[in-house]
Design an enzyme around this catalytic site. Structure first.
Site, PDB file in Angstrom:
ATOM      1  CB  SER A 130      -0.901   0.018   1.228  1.00 27.05           C
ATOM      2  OG  SER A 130      -1.557  -1.211   1.380  1.00 27.05           O
TER       3      SER A 130
HETATM    4  N1  SAH Z   1      -0.790  -5.020   4.115  1.00 27.99           N
HETATM    5  C1  SAH Z   1      -0.008  -5.330   2.937  1.00 27.99           C
HETATM    6  C2  SAH Z   1      -0.709  -5.036   1.635  1.00 27.99           C
HETATM    7  C3  SAH Z   1      -1.841  -5.959   1.424  1.00 27.99           C
HETATM    8  S1  SAH Z   1      -2.285  -6.300  -0.235  1.00 27.99           S
HETATM    9  C4  SAH Z   1       1.331  -4.642   2.983  1.00 27.99           C
HETATM   10  O1  SAH Z   1       1.614  -3.923   3.938  1.00 27.99           O
HETATM   11  O2  SAH Z   1       2.121  -4.870   2.056  1.00 27.99           O
HETATM   12  C5  SAH Z   1      -3.677  -7.324   0.167  1.00 27.99           C
HETATM   13  C6  SAH Z   1      -3.303  -8.729   0.613  1.00 27.99           C
HETATM   14  O3  SAH Z   1      -4.491  -9.342   1.059  1.00 27.99           O
HETATM   15  C7  SAH Z   1      -2.756  -9.601  -0.522  1.00 27.99           C
HETATM   16  O4  SAH Z   1      -1.480 -10.080  -0.183  1.00 27.99           O
HETATM   17  C8  SAH Z   1      -3.776 -10.737  -0.615  1.00 27.99           C
HETATM   18  O5  SAH Z   1      -3.182 -11.994  -0.885  1.00 27.99           O
HETATM   19  C9  SAH Z   1      -4.391 -10.718   0.762  1.00 27.99           C
HETATM   20  N2  SAH Z   1      -5.726 -11.313   0.866  1.00 27.99           N
HETATM   21  C10 SAH Z   1      -6.817 -11.148   0.075  1.00 27.99           C
HETATM   22  N3  SAH Z   1      -7.856 -11.873   0.530  1.00 27.99           N
HETATM   23  C11 SAH Z   1      -7.426 -12.504   1.647  1.00 27.99           C
HETATM   24  C12 SAH Z   1      -8.026 -13.414   2.583  1.00 27.99           C
HETATM   25  N4  SAH Z   1      -9.282 -13.828   2.466  1.00 27.99           N
HETATM   26  N5  SAH Z   1      -7.269 -13.855   3.621  1.00 27.99           N
HETATM   27  C13 SAH Z   1      -5.985 -13.474   3.765  1.00 27.99           C
HETATM   28  N6  SAH Z   1      -5.359 -12.625   2.922  1.00 27.99           N
HETATM   29  C14 SAH Z   1      -6.065 -12.162   1.877  1.00 27.99           C
END
Ligand code: SAH
Length: 213
Positions: A61
């Site tokens: 992000s």
């Molecule tokens: N917080 C992260 C950015 C997140 S991007 C950072 O600091 O880099 C969103 C993430 O959510 C992705 O890696 C994706 O794989 C994960 N995601 C999406 N749906 C999910 C679920 N149901 N359970 C766990 N992770 C999930």
């Protein structure tokens, strides 16, 4: 630590100009080096205030969004925190500076494993990484003082609401994945839940199930 003094100053200035005023949040953002969480050709853009691609087609992000979500979470030093969506691990690393214990879960096993190794290398000993579907939360560790979801849900997931302690706060982007979403702050009270809409954001979708490798 962010190396060049000028880069660091610009990075922190960008955060302040977007409304990040909490000193503890700013200190954590200064201490954790975003470049550690970005591999390859985008690494030299780590201090720009924009989201960047990471493995598995996901994104790290925008730093100001990480900081504003962290600020909205009002983390206390004794807090046990759940993050859904480990991604690069950057948000979890920021939270590790503010709370007592962080659990972070990602549906991509590869992202979870990479983040875990990185936390070991950076000596961030209060983060536990789990590979799995985070939309059901982590019942074994519930309740949580704080919950942060870093993928967009159509509604705040019921199991996560249920795993929030009374007095606890959850921050979650809500809306369809291909449009602008609203960042929602949920506070659990003695009798129910209070909802505040904070700002527009854009996140990848919260998907069900484990990702195929
Ligand atoms: N917080 C992260 C950015 C997140 S991007 C950072 O600091 O880099 C969103 C993430 O959510 C992705 O890696 C994706 O794989 C994960 N995601 C999406 N749906 C999910 C679920 N149901 N359970 C766990 N992770 C999930």
């Amino acid at each position: 630590m962010i190396t060049s003094a000028e880069q660091k100053m610009q990075f922190l200035y960008a955060l302040r100009s977007k409304g990040v005023t909490d000193k503890r949040v700013l200190t954590a953002m200064e201490k954790i080096d975003r470049a550690d969480f970005i591999k390859g050709i985008f690494a030299n853009r780590a201090y720009e205030d924009m989201p960047l691609p990471i493995a598995c087609g996901q994104t790290i992000s925008q730093p100001s969004v990480v900081a504003l979500m962290t600020q909205a979470l009002q983390v206390q030093p004794r807090d046990k925190i759940l993050e859904v969506g480990t991604g690069s691990g950057y948000q979890a690393a920021i939270l590790s500076q503010l709370g007592r214990r962080i659990y972070t879960i990602d549906r991509h096993r590869r992202l979870a494993q990479t983040a875990q190794k990185l936390f070991e290398r950076l000596d961030l000993g209060n983060i536990t990484v789990i590979s799995g579907d985070g939309s059901f939360g982590l019942p074994d560790q519930a309740p949580f003082d704080r919950i942060i979801v870093t993928a967009a849900a159509e509604d705040p997931p019921g199991p996560l609401l249920a795993q929030l302690r009374i007095g606890g706060i959850m921050v979650v982007p809500v809306g369809q994945s291909d449009t602008v979403q609203g960042l929602i702050k949920v506070t659990r009270t003695e009798t129910g839940y209070e909802y505040d809409e904070l700002r527009p954001v854009r996140f990848v979708p919260l998907l069900e199930g484990i990702a195929p490798e």
